[in-house]
Structures are given as C-alpha cells and as structure tokens.
Design a protein around this motif. Structure first.
Motif, mmCIF file in Angstrom:
data_model
loop_
_atom_site.group_PDB
_atom_site.id
_atom_site.type_symbol
_atom_site.label_atom_id
_atom_site.label_comp_id
_atom_site.label_asym_id
_atom_site.label_seq_id
_atom_site.Cartn_x
_atom_site.Cartn_y
_atom_site.Cartn_z
ATOM 1 N N PHE A 191 35.100 56.272 47.291
ATOM 2 C CA PHE A 191 36.335 56.232 48.060
ATOM 3 C C PHE A 191 36.045 55.826 49.500
ATOM 4 O O PHE A 191 35.955 56.653 50.407
ATOM 5 N N GLU A 192 35.920 54.533 49.700
ATOM 6 C CA GLU A 192 35.653 53.954 51.008
ATOM 7 C C GLU A 192 36.588 52.766 51.211
ATOM 8 O O GLU A 192 37.217 52.274 50.266
ATOM 9 N N GLU A 193 36.682 52.298 52.444
ATOM 10 C CA GLU A 193 37.576 51.169 52.738
ATOM 11 C C GLU A 193 37.194 49.924 51.952
ATOM 12 O O GLU A 193 38.051 49.102 51.618
ATOM 13 N N SER A 194 35.918 49.760 51.668
ATOM 14 C CA SER A 194 35.475 48.579 50.920
ATOM 15 C C SER A 194 36.060 48.544 49.517
ATOM 16 O O SER A 194 36.130 47.482 48.887
ATOM 17 N N LEU A 195 36.489 49.700 49.003
ATOM 18 C CA LEU A 195 37.057 49.752 47.654
ATOM 19 C C LEU A 195 38.373 48.984 47.584
ATOM 20 O O LEU A 195 38.757 48.494 46.514
ATOM 21 N N ILE A 196 39.068 48.877 48.701
ATOM 22 C CA ILE A 196 40.344 48.150 48.717
ATOM 23 C C ILE A 196 40.118 46.689 48.356
ATOM 24 O O ILE A 196 40.806 46.131 47.488
#
Length: 698
Positions: A541-546
């Motif tokens: 669950f990190e911004e890169s997952l978007i």
C-alpha cells in the motif's frame, strides 16, 4: 709453425742437415736467398720465426726490419752476426734475437723459446677474450638490471654506499640524499621485528634472503617491493657488503589486497560480509573458552517491511537506507566491544562478547539501537521510518559453532518478523521446528510463483435485498503439487514477512483482470454491472501502487469503477495521514475503496469518520452469532448504522444461513457473501455461474 730462412750465401752441409732434421718435425721450412722472395712469401702467409743474415752495413736495414715486423706482429725476427760487439746495434734496429755463431746449433733453442711464447700468447689471448666477453656480459647484465630493477648497495650495517637511478625514481630520494644514510630510512614500520631478525641471521650465514617488503617513499607514500638481498663475505666469512635487488610490486599487492577485501567485505557498505562474520565468530568462540566469565551473543537485525521501501522508491533508494544503517553500525556507541557485518539484503549481524552481557543488558542494547531510529531518517527529501526485527542467540543456550549460533539468531529474527508486537526475540530451542517449517514454506512459495501454482479463486458477492449476483472477491489459492489446494491461512503470513506477497499479488491481480476481461468478452452487457474486489497487502500500500493499477486496467481494458480495492483496518491505522492521501488518489482515478475486517483491529471511530471509504465490510465474526445472540445483533446493527451514517455501503462477509441473510436485509445491508450463496469458485466454475445467472445479475 712456419720458419723462414734468409741466407744469401747458401747453406753449408751442416746447415742442410739441421734443416732436414727440422723438416722431419712439425715445422714448415722455407729457405730464401733473396730478400724480395722472402717478403713476397711472408706478405701472403704468417711466419713464426724469420732467420736472417743481414749485415749492419746493408742499405736501409732498419726500414727492411720495420717492414717485415709490421706485417708479422708476433713473428720472432732473428739475425746471425759475425761480430758479437755489434749485437746492441742490431737490437736497436728491431731484431728480436741476435746471436753469434757459425752454424745453426742455436736454432733449437730459439724454436723452443718461440713455441713457449706462442703457447703463452695463445693462452693469454684466450683469457683476454674470455675476460672481454665476461666484461661485456657483466656490462649488459648491469645495464639490464639497472633498466628493470631497483638496486641498492649497503655495508654490513645497512649504510647505503650506492644506488641506481631506478632506486631514486621509485623512492623519490636523490642518490646524494641516501648515500651514507642507513637503509632503514625506508622502513614503513609494517613488518614485525621478528622478520628483520630472521633477515639478518640469514644474510650473516652468507645465504640469499628473499621476501616481500613494504617500504616508505620520501613523501611518505607506502610501496611494496619483491626483495632479493645478496650477501658478500670476506675471506674470513664475515659479512661486509649487501646488494639489494628490488622490483616494485605495489600494484600487484594492492590488487591482491583489493581481492581480499572484496572477498570479505560488502562492496556497498564497507561492512564485513557473511564470510568474514562467520570467521570472526569462530575466533570469538575460541576466545570464549579461555575467558569463561565472558558471554558471547549474536544479534541478527532485519528491517521490517523493507520490500515496501524498495517497491515504493526503487532499489537505489533502498541501498541508501542500507547505507544509513551501516554508517550507524560502524560508530554505534553501545558501551561494549562489538563486531558488525552485513549478512545480505536487509539483514545485519552483530557479535557481542563481554562480562556485562546479560539478557537484561542485551535487551537494553537492542532498545538503544531501535531508539536511534524512532525519528525518521531523511533520504532524498523523503522521511523514512525504520523498525527492526531482531533475533538474539547466546552461546551455551543453543548453538555450538559459529554456523549454528548464527542460524539460531536468524531463526529468532524470523520468529520476530512474524510477531508485529515484538522488536526482538531471544532464541529458544522450541523455535527451531516451527521456524524451519516456515522457512521451508518460504522456499516452496518461491518455486510456486515460478511454476504457476499461485491462482485466483472467486467468491461471488450478491445484493442482499434482491439476491442478484453483483461481483466477485478475488481470493488467492496455492495449488500445491503435494498438499492440493491451500487457502491463504497456510502461507499468507509467511508470504508477507518474506516479501513474497509482492509477486504473489501480481499474479492474483493479473489473473483477476483476465477473468473479468473474459466475462466481458462473453457477455459485453455485463461491463457495467459486475465488479471485482481485490485485497491489498500492507506491504504494497504505497503511492506507486496507483500507477501499477492504472497500467493494469489499461492493459486489460477494465474500467476503474469496476475495481474495488480492499484494505484492512490495521493497515489503514498504521500511518493515518499517508493512508488518507493514497485512498484519495485512488478514488480520484475512479477506484472504489473497501475497509475490510472492520471491528477486528483498532476500531477507532474518531479515525473512521475521516477515511474517504466507499464500502464497509463487516467481518464474519460479527455475523456468526446474530441469529442466537441478541447482543451480537445490537452490535451488528450499530456498526451497519455507523457505516451508513458515514456514507458507506455495507458488505457482510461469512453469511452461511438464510436466517443471517434475513437479519442483514432487515438492517438494510447492501451486499452479502458467504457459503450460503457460494464457496470460492475456480475461474471455470465462476464463468459457469455467470452463464447460469445472466438474468439474475444486479
């Protein structure tokens, strides 16, 4: 040997007898009555002895003698005279021998003398030739040596008496700066006194000494030489001179040192690596036998959720994090001696040995270490919070040799990783079997990802009121080649703590999108109706997952509004501000967010109202007792009402009976899933279910 006779008056019978006797020996006899004939002969051939009968009054006698001798440098010129008083004058003109006699009785004596002279001359010429050759060879060898080797000459006390240019080039000293100085001006202090003692003992015996020596240049730079010292002894076998032949091997030694360093040190951090750590550990264990009052402990530190850092910011960023920890480990002021190392990846090892080493003190040391990272470290303007799982193994409490002691510390560390409430754990023998079992599963999981054994199953989600199919929750399964189909209960925790959750989730997400794409291909009308619900691990669950999910929906042609992303309550509460930021970013891209397992974690109502959540999933534990227990029904109703008041739709999990569904409908629950409707289905069974319920899809 050629012997020439010049006898203007001819030979008497006695002379002829003598000549015949000579002819029968190994001599070549030539008799001439005319000077011109003699000169013509000796101009063509060498003559060893020339017998003549010149008179001192002969015209131009000195010129004749000079001419004969110039052509026969080593010929013996003999003259027979009739007046012995004139012998000095003949010798002055250039004759070698002058004798007074009326016959050739003196010939034998002269010939013998010339034979001896010729032999001596030949030997002398040979010796001179050999000396000339040897001299030239020595000159060549000296030249070659001067061009390739560093040469210095000292007396027996080491005082320099001579050096070559290569010596000056290498050391930086000029010859006048070192001649008269002791050779120890080059001593770097690197070698032990015992080596120099053996050095002089060898030379005093008249034996060569060979070795590799580190010296010091004039500017203080250290250099290495391959040194051969040749001793010179006098007639009494006493050392009086030393010649040192040296070759610069600095680059070779530096290369060897670099190879040694690379073999035992981590190239990225400069810390000792696992090999050197184990060697040092064995050394500490040996020392502990002679120091029974000292305790020996091994600590293994591992960064919690380090894979999240790598996946979010990239491996170069992760390397910088490792570098920060390494710098701290090198200068950690813990109060006792310690030996740190990088064991590999995000794991570090520490050896401690001290009389102060008790379990209580070890706990303090570990707490002190963790406290240094309570505040975030900043890397590339990013604040990074670091937490560690630390395993501790004490010698004597399991583990005899270094390998086993390190293994036990690592087992304790793995146990700590699976227990989020603990920062460190001491090794206990009871851990071994369970941890080894988990390590085996970890290894098998790696193979499972490679072999395509990780698959998705799909549990239908229905509208509670109408009972129509609305979507599917994608659930991971492991199609184990021996144990059969395994639920996440058997492996998900190990997958998360080992980082395998990332490749496993990638397979599940892609399988889920392929499934949905196939559904829409068969029934295009369902493109606006069916959604897919995907579980998100806290490790991802990190911004890169978007960006990752945006790429997936573009690749598979799925609309983001049909994708529900489920996060757990514990994940949401771990970093509140960060969670809100990521949730908002997902919702801006059209994704829906579900809060899973509500009520099983923090259950903080004050935080819940701040989360921009679309769906609230009621855990099975809240549903199980609602038929028999009125209090459970009251709690359930309160949770549902809370979610609705916050603008969330409600999804109830674990519905197993009509009675439970009836109550949920009464409380206006929007969606339900559970064994009452369907168990999780394989892809083919899920497609068949859709085909069967085409008219009953919400």
């Amino acid at each position: 040997m050629n012997i020439c006779f010049l006898d203007k008056g001819g030979f008497s019978p006695d002379n002829l007898k003598s000549l015949n006797a000579l002819s029968n020996s190994n001599f070549s006899i030539r008799v001439f009555t005319l000077l011109d004939d003699l000169e013509e002969f000796i101009n063509k051939q060498n003559a060893s002895i020339i017998f003549t009968e010149f008179s001192i009054s002969d015209k131009d006698l000195s010129k004749i003698v000079s001419r004969i001798k110039s052509n026969h440098k080593y010929a013996l010129l003999v003259n027979k005279i009739s007046n012995e008083e004139l012998s000095e004058e003949y010798l002055k003109i250039g004759f070698d021998i002058v004798f007074y006699t009326k016959n050739f009785n003196y010939i034998d004596h002269i010939i013998h003398k010339q034979e001896v002279a010729i032999k001596e001359k030949h030997e002398r010429d040979m010796l001179l030739s050999q000396l000339e050759i040897s001299y030239r060879e020595l000159q060549f060898q000296k030249y070659a040596l001067d061009q390739s080797a560093v040469v210095s000459i000292t007396n027996k006390d080491g005082v320099i008496t001579g050096v070559n240019q290569k010596f000056c080039d290498l050391t930086g000293y000029s010859s006048h700066e070192v001649i008269g100085k002791n050779h120890n001006i080059l001593n770097s202090g690197y070698h032990k006194k015992s080596m120099w003692k053996e050095f002089y003992e060898t030379l005093n015996k008249g034996e060569l000494w060979k070795g590799e020596v580190q010296n010091l240049k004039k500017d203080g730079t250290k250099f290495w030489i391959d040194l051969t010292v040749v001793p010179f002894l006098d007639v009494k076998n006493n050392l009086y001179k030393l010649v040192a032949i040296q070759f610069d091997i600095t680059y070779r030694m530096l290369a060897e040192q670099q190879l040694t360093h690379d073999a035992f040190y981590d190239p990225n951090t400069g810390l000792p690596n696992r090999s050197l750590f184990l060697a040092k550990l064995e050394e500490y264990i040996s020392r502990s036998f002679s120091n029974p009052g000292e305790k020996l402990a091994v600590l293994v530190l591992n960064i919690k959720q380090f894979n999240r850092i790598n996946n979010t910011y990239g491996f170069l960023f992760g390397d910088k994090v490792i570098g920060k920890i390494s710098v701290f480990l090198k200068k950690w002021d813990v109060g006792i001696p310690y030996f740190p190392a990088r064991l590999g990846g995000d794991s570090f090892g520490i050896i401690m040995m001290s009389t102060k080493l008790t379990n209580e003190n070890l706990s303090k040391y570990v707490d002190h270490f963790q406290s240094k990272f309570d505040a975030p470290i900043q890397i590339d303007s990013v604040d990074v919070f670091l937490h560690f799982s630390i395993g501790i193994a004490i010698r004597g409490e399991g583990g005899g040799d270094g390998e086993e002691l390190l293994k036990n510390a690592e087992l304790a560390m793995f146990e700590c990783k699976s227990n989020y409430s603990r920062n460190y754990i001491f090794f206990q023998k009871s851990m071994t079997e369970e941890i080894q079992k988990r390590m085996k599963i970890h290894f098998e999981l790696k193979q499972a990802v490679k072999n395509g054994e990780i698959i998705s199953y799909f549990q239908p989600i229905y509208s509670a009121e109408a009972g129509k199919l609305s979507g599917f929750e994608s659930l991971v399964r492991w199609n184990h080649p021996v144990k059969g189909l395994l639920s996440p209960f058997h492996f998900l925790g190990i997958a998360e703590e080992s980082g395998m959750i990332v490749p496993i989730s990638d397979l599940v997400y892609k399988h889920s999108f392929r499934f949905l794409k196939e559904v829409f291909r068969i029934n295009p009308e369902l493109n606006e109706k069916l959604f897919i619900s995907l579980n998100i691990s806290s490790y991802q669950f990190e911004e890169s997952l978007i960006e990752y999910f945006l790429d997936l929906i573009n690749d598979y042609g799925i609309e983001s509004k049909l994708v529900h992303l489920e996060i757990t309550e514990s994940l949401a509460m771990r970093d509140f501000q960060k969670t809100i930021k990521i949730i908002k970013a997902f919702r801006e891209k059209g994704f829906s967010i579900s809060l899973d397992d509500f009520g099983t974690g923090y259950s903080s109502l004050s935080y819940l109202k701040k989360f921009p959540i679309d769906h609230l999933k009621i855990d099975k534990s809240f549903v199980d007792g609602i038929v028999e227990n009125s209090q459970d029904r009251i709690i359930l109703e309160s949770v549902i009402q809370l979610g609705k008041n916050l603008g969330m739709s409600i999804i109830a999990e674990g519905v197993e009976s009509l009675e439970q569904l009836t109550i949920l409908k009464e409380y206006q629950t929007e969606y339900a899933q559970g064994y009452y409707f369907n168990k999780p289905l394989s892809e083919s069974d899920a497609l068949a279910l859709i085909e069967k319920n085409l008219d009953n899809i919400f």
